[in-house]
Motif scaffolding. Structure first.
Motif, PDB file in Angstrom:
ATOM      1  N   GLU A 128      -2.420   1.616  -9.362  1.00  0.00           N
ATOM      2  CA  GLU A 128      -2.583   3.026  -9.002  1.00  0.00           C
ATOM      3  C   GLU A 128      -1.685   3.911  -9.859  1.00  0.00           C
ATOM      4  O   GLU A 128      -2.113   4.969 -10.327  1.00  0.00           O
ATOM      5  N   PHE A 129      -0.442   3.484 -10.095  1.00  0.00           N
ATOM      6  CA  PHE A 129       0.464   4.270 -10.933  1.00  0.00           C
ATOM      7  C   PHE A 129      -0.130   4.472 -12.322  1.00  0.00           C
ATOM      8  O   PHE A 129      -0.181   5.593 -12.825  1.00  0.00           O
ATOM      9  N   TRP A 188       9.680   5.246  -8.381  1.00  0.00           N
ATOM     10  CA  TRP A 188       9.241   5.061  -9.767  1.00  0.00           C
ATOM     11  C   TRP A 188       9.979   6.052 -10.653  1.00  0.00           C
ATOM     12  O   TRP A 188       9.886   7.259 -10.455  1.00  0.00           O
ATOM     13  N   TRP A 197       7.411   9.270  -8.875  1.00  0.00           N
ATOM     14  CA  TRP A 197       6.450   8.873  -7.845  1.00  0.00           C
ATOM     15  C   TRP A 197       7.153   7.995  -6.841  1.00  0.00           C
ATOM     16  O   TRP A 197       8.178   7.366  -7.153  1.00  0.00           O
ATOM     17  N   ARG A 198       6.617   7.943  -5.637  1.00  0.00           N
ATOM     18  CA  ARG A 198       7.064   7.000  -4.607  1.00  0.00           C
ATOM     19  C   ARG A 198       5.842   6.317  -4.020  1.00  0.00           C
ATOM     20  O   ARG A 198       4.800   6.943  -3.852  1.00  0.00           O
ATOM     21  N   SER A 199       6.018   5.045  -3.701  1.00  0.00           N
ATOM     22  CA  SER A 199       4.938   4.285  -3.085  1.00  0.00           C
ATOM     23  C   SER A 199       5.554   3.185  -2.224  1.00  0.00           C
ATOM     24  O   SER A 199       6.768   2.984  -2.234  1.00  0.00           O
ATOM     25  N   ARG A 200       4.729   2.473  -1.508  1.00  0.00           N
ATOM     26  CA  ARG A 200       5.161   1.325  -0.703  1.00  0.00           C
ATOM     27  C   ARG A 200       4.899   0.043  -1.480  1.00  0.00           C
ATOM     28  O   ARG A 200       3.915  -0.062  -2.223  1.00  0.00           O
ATOM     29  N   SER A 201       5.761  -0.940  -1.255  1.00  0.00           N
ATOM     30  CA  SER A 201       5.545  -2.248  -1.875  1.00  0.00           C
ATOM     31  C   SER A 201       4.311  -2.909  -1.264  1.00  0.00           C
ATOM     32  O   SER A 201       3.852  -2.526  -0.182  1.00  0.00           O
ATOM     33  N   ALA A 202       3.783  -3.905  -1.939  1.00  0.00           N
ATOM     34  CA  ALA A 202       2.580  -4.594  -1.486  1.00  0.00           C
ATOM     35  C   ALA A 202       2.775  -5.206  -0.097  1.00  0.00           C
ATOM     36  O   ALA A 202       1.836  -5.244   0.698  1.00  0.00           O
ATOM     37  N   GLY A 226      -0.475  -1.158  -6.112  1.00  0.00           N
ATOM     38  CA  GLY A 226       0.302   0.068  -6.314  1.00  0.00           C
ATOM     39  C   GLY A 226       0.649   0.301  -7.772  1.00  0.00           C
ATOM     40  O   GLY A 226       0.693   1.443  -8.232  1.00  0.00           O
ATOM     41  N   ASP A 227       0.894  -0.775  -8.512  1.00  0.00           N
ATOM     42  CA  ASP A 227       1.182  -0.644  -9.945  1.00  0.00           C
ATOM     43  C   ASP A 227      -0.067  -0.162 -10.680  1.00  0.00           C
ATOM     44  O   ASP A 227      -0.009   0.711 -11.548  1.00  0.00           O
TER      45      ASP A 227
END
Length: 135
Positions: A123-124, A83, A70-75, A120-121
């Motif tokens: 959400e993961f 990830w 997975w990929r996401s943006r930091s807070a 984001g965590d």
């Protein structure tokens, strides 16, 4: 990296049916949050190598990376988070006290009960992890 964006690896470390999470220590960015071990990918370093290095530095374990899932943006929006699932079958957690205030092996449900955690965590663990684990 694009512009000032930083690549960061997030280690979803699995042992049996539990995941390692840390409470960020006083020397970490945004201390006090519960999160998987993570860190910046250094210049010339692969994401897999960064994951192995960060896990060793933060918690003293030898991680074996599996796959980027997975990929996401930091807070704060500054970093692109990569990830990775990884295994850490052996060894005791030996936290670096500057980076890690506490550590726990938890189930996804136990992680979701911790506070504070990054959106984001959360959400993961709610949306992405169940798809990885299958029915």
């Amino acid at each position: 990296m694009v512009g000032s964006e930083r690549d960061v690896v997030v280690a979803v470390l699995l042992r049996a049916d539990r995941f390692l999470v840390i409470r960020r220590g006083p020397g970490a960015r945004m201390p006090g949050y519960w999160a998987p071990p993570s860190g910046v990918v250094e210049a010339g370093e692969s994401r897999q190598d960064a994951l192995v290095r960060e896990v060793r530095e933060e918690v003293g374990l030898t991680a074996v990376p599996s796959a980027e899932v997975w990929r996401s943006r930091s807070a704060d929006g500054v970093s692109l988070l990569h990830w990775w699932t990884a295994r850490a079958e052996h060894g005791e957690v030996v936290p670096d006290p500057r980076e890690v205030a506490a550590s726990r092996w938890v189930t996804a449900a136990e992680f979701l009960a911790l506070d504070p955690v990054f959106p984001g965590d959360r959400e993961f663990f709610v949306r992405v992890l169940p798809r990885l684990q299958g029915p």
